[in-house]
Design a protein around this motif. Structure first.
Motif, PDB file in Angstrom:
ATOM      1  N   ALA A 232      29.825  50.677  12.682  1.00  0.00           N
ATOM      2  CA  ALA A 232      29.943  49.210  12.665  1.00  0.00           C
ATOM      3  C   ALA A 232      29.999  48.743  11.221  1.00  0.00           C
ATOM      4  O   ALA A 232      28.968  48.385  10.628  1.00  0.00           O
ATOM      5  N   PRO A 233      31.189  48.732  10.607  1.00  0.00           N
ATOM      6  CA  PRO A 233      31.312  48.414   9.172  1.00  0.00           C
ATOM      7  C   PRO A 233      30.804  47.035   8.788  1.00  0.00           C
ATOM      8  O   PRO A 233      30.360  46.833   7.648  1.00  0.00           O
ATOM      9  N   GLU A 234      30.857  46.082   9.709  1.00  0.00           N
ATOM     10  CA  GLU A 234      30.423  44.722   9.375  1.00  0.00           C
ATOM     11  C   GLU A 234      28.913  44.541   9.437  1.00  0.00           C
ATOM     12  O   GLU A 234      28.369  43.613   8.838  1.00  0.00           O
ATOM     13  N   LEU A 235      28.223  45.399  10.149  1.00  0.00           N
ATOM     14  CA  LEU A 235      26.802  45.180  10.421  1.00  0.00           C
ATOM     15  C   LEU A 235      25.956  45.228   9.146  1.00  0.00           C
ATOM     16  O   LEU A 235      25.054  44.397   8.958  1.00  0.00           O
ATOM     17  N   LYS A 236      26.203  46.202   8.282  1.00  0.00           N
ATOM     18  CA  LYS A 236      25.520  46.303   6.987  1.00  0.00           C
ATOM     19  C   LYS A 236      23.998  46.166   7.117  1.00  0.00           C
ATOM     20  O   LYS A 236      23.346  45.449   6.357  1.00  0.00           O
ATOM     21  N   GLU A 237      23.431  46.891   8.068  1.00  0.00           N
ATOM     22  CA  GLU A 237      21.981  46.844   8.287  1.00  0.00           C
ATOM     23  C   GLU A 237      21.332  48.089   7.698  1.00  0.00           C
ATOM     24  O   GLU A 237      21.767  49.213   7.967  1.00  0.00           O
ATOM     25  N   THR A 238      20.307  47.888   6.894  1.00  0.00           N
ATOM     26  CA  THR A 238      19.630  49.000   6.232  1.00  0.00           C
ATOM     27  C   THR A 238      18.253  49.279   6.829  1.00  0.00           C
ATOM     28  O   THR A 238      17.577  50.210   6.400  1.00  0.00           O
ATOM     29  N   ARG A 239      17.842  48.473   7.810  1.00  0.00           N
ATOM     30  CA  ARG A 239      16.543  48.667   8.447  1.00  0.00           C
ATOM     31  C   ARG A 239      16.739  49.229   9.851  1.00  0.00           C
ATOM     32  O   ARG A 239      17.773  49.008  10.471  1.00  0.00           O
ATOM     33  N   ALA A 240      15.742  49.928  10.344  1.00  0.00           N
ATOM     34  CA  ALA A 240      15.753  50.322  11.751  1.00  0.00           C
ATOM     35  C   ALA A 240      15.301  49.119  12.566  1.00  0.00           C
ATOM     36  O   ALA A 240      14.255  48.532  12.294  1.00  0.00           O
ATOM     37  N   ILE A 241      16.099  48.756  13.554  1.00  0.00           N
ATOM     38  CA  ILE A 241      15.806  47.588  14.378  1.00  0.00           C
ATOM     39  C   ILE A 241      15.394  48.060  15.765  1.00  0.00           C
ATOM     40  O   ILE A 241      16.112  48.820  16.415  1.00  0.00           O
ATOM     41  N   LYS A 242      14.218  47.605  16.210  1.00  0.00           N
ATOM     42  CA  LYS A 242      13.734  47.949  17.548  1.00  0.00           C
ATOM     43  C   LYS A 242      13.781  46.716  18.425  1.00  0.00           C
ATOM     44  O   LYS A 242      13.171  45.695  18.146  1.00  0.00           O
ATOM     45  N   SER A 243      14.534  46.814  19.496  1.00  0.00           N
ATOM     46  CA  SER A 243      14.555  45.781  20.530  1.00  0.00           C
ATOM     47  C   SER A 243      14.230  46.489  21.832  1.00  0.00           C
ATOM     48  O   SER A 243      13.175  47.083  21.968  1.00  0.00           O
ATOM     49  N   SER A 244      15.135  46.485  22.796  1.00  0.00           N
ATOM     50  CA  SER A 244      14.945  47.314  23.987  1.00  0.00           C
ATOM     51  C   SER A 244      15.349  48.752  23.710  1.00  0.00           C
ATOM     52  O   SER A 244      15.144  49.633  24.538  1.00  0.00           O
TER      53      SER A 244
END
Length: 364
Positions: A232-244
């Motif tokens: 996902a090139p646009e996401l640019k997330e550097t953290r681990a995200i916990k949802s479901s």
């Protein structure tokens, strides 16, 4: 101790070792490291049939994020984790530990309040930030923000296993074959297996222990977990995200997304059902375009009471087990392996909660 000796004149060469280790996932590697640290000789038998360690998310996270509670003995385990993997990095000359923030997405105001209450407890205030983290990523659907877990990171388990295997091969310590339990022979002073004599055998087979005639009485249920690898090139997330589920950044715009818990299917094959389950939850959280670039699966060695299986066989006193780490193997492995070796070599007691003696009645 002499590494080699002849069984009798003109007979073939036997190799004598302190330990024979069966399996080379997180349990096997951690126990081998404890043996190295204590100057004990060993051989490993592994055919890589169990993949749960290789496909694990690899997060070391001390908090159960569904209920905002501290995981079992996580504070003790976390203390050992960083130094254990740092030593491995130095010895293998490869990076394994990636410090990584873990953010828990809030689904309701009630969850926010529960988080604030949990972060105020003495057992958790070291691990849960009391500050609400606002969402700054336009491609994440998180209007209520996040809570941040402290002292977290990711161990690259697939790289660890790859490099550790190469290291053992270079030292002629790895037998890359399926372990044949029927070729194990109990002698008075040792155990023989093919051309090896060992003082003790430690089984680190993961879910494969179901096929082990010595320890298959133990209640390992096994839960299959699957991850998608998403670019996902646009996401640019550097953290681990916990949802479901977890979204774990791996670098180069690739994310490991999952995992599910499947209790019936015990194969290591990816499934379309799990793929749909993961994508439904991923798309609830992420709004940018993405591409699926892979799917991986493995069966976790989960135990009915959610505690590891560590200790000695009820009858065969030279046989031991190190297993049942579930989804927290990165944290539990250094802790449990240390306790097992201290039990064997120094007669130090194993914590009752993970000692296999708790299931002795099932063996009887």
């Amino acid at each position: 101790m002499n590494d080699y000796y002849f069984k009798k004149p003109n007979d073939y060469l036997w190799q004598m070792v302190d330990y024979l280790v069966v399996g080379l996932g997180l349990a096997g590697i951690s126990f081998c490291e404890r043996l190295k640290q204590n100057g004990l000789s060993f051989k490993v038998v592994s055919d890589d049939s169990q993949t749960s360690s290789q496909v694990a998310g690899g997060l070391y996270n001390p908090v159960i994020l569904k209920r905002f509670t501290l995981a079992w003995k996580a504070d003790e385990q976390l203390h050992l984790t960083k130094s254990f993997y740092s030593d491995l990095e130095s010895r293998l000359n490869v990076q394994l530990n990636y410090p990584l923030q873990v953010f828990r997405r809030f689904h309701s105001i009630e969850e926010q309040n529960q988080w604030f209450g949990a972060s105020d407890r003495d057992s958790l205030n070291h691990f849960l930030s009391p500050q609400l983290q606002k969402n700054s990523n336009q491609y994440l659907n998180a209007s209520l923000g996040f809570g941040e877990v402290l002292h977290t990171g990711r161990i690259d388990t697939s790289t660890l296993i790859e490099y550790y295997r190469k290291s053992l091969i270079k030292q002629n310590l790895l037998i890359q074959n399926r372990f044949e339990h029927n070729q194990l022979a109990m002698e008075q002073d040792y155990i023989s297996y093919q051309s090896i004599k060992a003082k003790r055998v430690v089984f680190c087979e993961g879910f494969g222990v179901k096929s082990n005639p010595y320890f298959n009485y133990l209640p390992i249920n096994g839960s299959k977990g699957e991850y998608l690898l998403v670019k996902a090139p646009e996401l640019k997330e550097t953290r681990a995200i916990k949802s479901s589920l977890f979204i774990i950044p791996l670098g180069e715009d690739v994310y490991q997304v999952g995992a599910n818990y499947e209790w019936k299917d015990k194969t290591n094959l990816p499934t379309e059902v799990a793929k749909r389950w993961i994508l439904e939850r991923f798309e609830d959280l992420v709004t940018c375009d993405y591409e699926i670039v892979g799917q991986i699966a493995g069966v976790r060695p989960t135990v009915a009471d959610r505690r590891p299986l560590v200790g000695r066989h009820p009858k065969h006193k030279r046989l031991f087990i190190l297993n049942g780490f579930g989804s927290r193997g990165v944290l539990i492995a250094p802790f449990a392996s240390s306790h097992l070796l201290k039990f064997i070599e120094n007669d130090e007691p194993i914590d009752d909660e993970m000692n296999v003696d708790r299931y002795e009645k099932k063996f009887s």
